[in-house]
Design a protein around this motif. Sequence first.
Motif, PDB file in Angstrom:
ATOM      1  N   VAL A 208     -11.174   7.245  -4.309  1.00 20.98           N
ATOM      2  CA  VAL A 208     -10.016   7.143  -3.135  1.00 20.98           C
ATOM      3  C   VAL A 208      -8.979   6.246  -3.363  1.00 20.98           C
ATOM      4  O   VAL A 208      -8.084   6.340  -3.021  1.00 20.98           O
ATOM      5  N   TRP A 209      -8.958   5.031  -4.280  1.00 22.98           N
ATOM      6  CA  TRP A 209      -8.516   3.895  -4.323  1.00 22.98           C
ATOM      7  C   TRP A 209      -7.210   4.267  -5.069  1.00 22.98           C
ATOM      8  O   TRP A 209      -6.182   3.915  -4.616  1.00 22.98           O
ATOM      9  N   ARG A 210      -7.376   5.404  -6.112  1.00 24.57           N
ATOM     10  CA  ARG A 210      -6.622   5.487  -6.573  1.00 24.57           C
ATOM     11  C   ARG A 210      -5.642   6.391  -6.477  1.00 24.57           C
ATOM     12  O   ARG A 210      -4.719   6.704  -5.770  1.00 24.57           O
ATOM     13  N   HIS A 211      -6.277   7.069  -5.300  1.00 28.32           N
ATOM     14  CA  HIS A 211      -5.659   8.184  -4.885  1.00 28.32           C
ATOM     15  C   HIS A 211      -5.100   8.076  -3.510  1.00 28.32           C
ATOM     16  O   HIS A 211      -3.352   7.773  -3.515  1.00 28.32           O
ATOM     17  N   LEU A 212      -5.010   6.712  -2.553  1.00 24.20           N
ATOM     18  CA  LEU A 212      -4.490   5.862  -1.822  1.00 24.20           C
ATOM     19  C   LEU A 212      -3.432   5.278  -2.125  1.00 24.20           C
ATOM     20  O   LEU A 212      -1.840   5.611  -1.356  1.00 24.20           O
ATOM     21  N   LYS A 213      -3.800   4.932  -3.545  1.00 26.27           N
ATOM     22  CA  LYS A 213      -2.438   4.031  -3.853  1.00 26.27           C
ATOM     23  C   LYS A 213      -0.961   4.521  -4.365  1.00 26.27           C
ATOM     24  O   LYS A 213       0.027   3.853  -4.457  1.00 26.27           O
ATOM     25  N   LYS A 214      -1.837   5.738  -4.224  1.00 23.55           N
ATOM     26  CA  LYS A 214      -0.120   6.774  -4.544  1.00 23.55           C
ATOM     27  C   LYS A 214       0.939   6.803  -3.841  1.00 23.55           C
ATOM     28  O   LYS A 214       2.258   7.145  -3.759  1.00 23.55           O
TER      29      LYS A 214
END
Length: 381
Positions: free
Chosen positions: A221-227
């Motif tokens: 989730v965090w990797r996805h949102l940081k994009k």
Amino acid sequence: MPYQIMTHNLPTATLGTSRLIKAHHFGTVGARPKVYLQAGLHADEWPGFLVLNELIKRLRKADDDGAIIGEIIIVPVANPIGLAQNFHGYIPGRFAFSDGGGNFNRNWPQIAEKVEQRIRHDIDGSPENNIKLIREVIMDEVMSLPETTELQGLRKTLMLMSMDADEVLDLHCSGEACMHAYLPQEFEDYFKPLLVHLKAKVGLSELETGAASFDETNVSVWRHLKKDFAHLIPWGCRSLTLELRGENDITKEMALEDANALFAYLIDRKVIDAPPVEPPASDLTYYPLDAMDLVKTPCAGIVCYHKNIGDPVEEGEVIGEVVDLMNDDVEQSAQLLIARTNGVLFARLQRRLVICGESIAKIAGKEHLPFREIGKLFEDK
């Protein structure tokens, strides 16, 4: 909150049966940092059971001393479903017999897009507020996951305990191996102290394996949102998979050493208030996962290795051979295993009777291998 053991019952799969998961809780609910540890998701990988048993002993004393600052959850036996798959004295606990089969550590529920849809218009200039918001939405989405089957219930239970953690450590092992870890490339520096305490020499880092494993799911989730949101959303969770050497590397001495290393790391992360432990000298090296050579068998037969775990190898070097027992010419029955990269042999299959085309050894290298496809870096789906 004093030390507690919480019992979580899984959905009943068949008439007259039930399974449960026990979680050991230390510290105060909601305190930070929160660290979640589990062992045995692959139910045929057992070193972590004993390591976490020893760690719980140390944490109970720390709890009595009032030294636990954050929150720690430990699930020492994470997969009672796999452990029940006892087939004539052998526990094939890597793949599920029911619920459609499949690897217990693959294809976990992915909720990143749903979370993004719910929070994208509420992100503000405060990273602290954003983390709090995202964690609340994550847990709400996990709560809405189905739990009709036993396997769904197991996954939902483990996610409810881990998805809002600052760190997730998933303990596994290989057939025969040195201590190593799989981790996101972004966390190489962050987790170096952990791997140094554990005396690991090999770390395999990646950007995307495509496996949707447990540890990747916690960070996805965090990797996805940081994009899209970059610095507005700090890493709310960091995770990795620890490979505690080989299947038979189980002794009280090893377990105590590893538990002490984990305890020292928890001190470093200020989850435990205690004097820091001096880390050992380290020769840890990180290798990109897409540079890892999976050595495959050219035929069925008995494998004989020429190289030991931890040995350096060179591209083109013979690391072993497979003896084809059905070959009429016994003088020509051995087929060679050839390394396709320069690196270190860090893991291999424990079983010596192999089938044709099977991946039986792993060599960590530095250069990308053209036959290793990003997003498909684990083959056993």
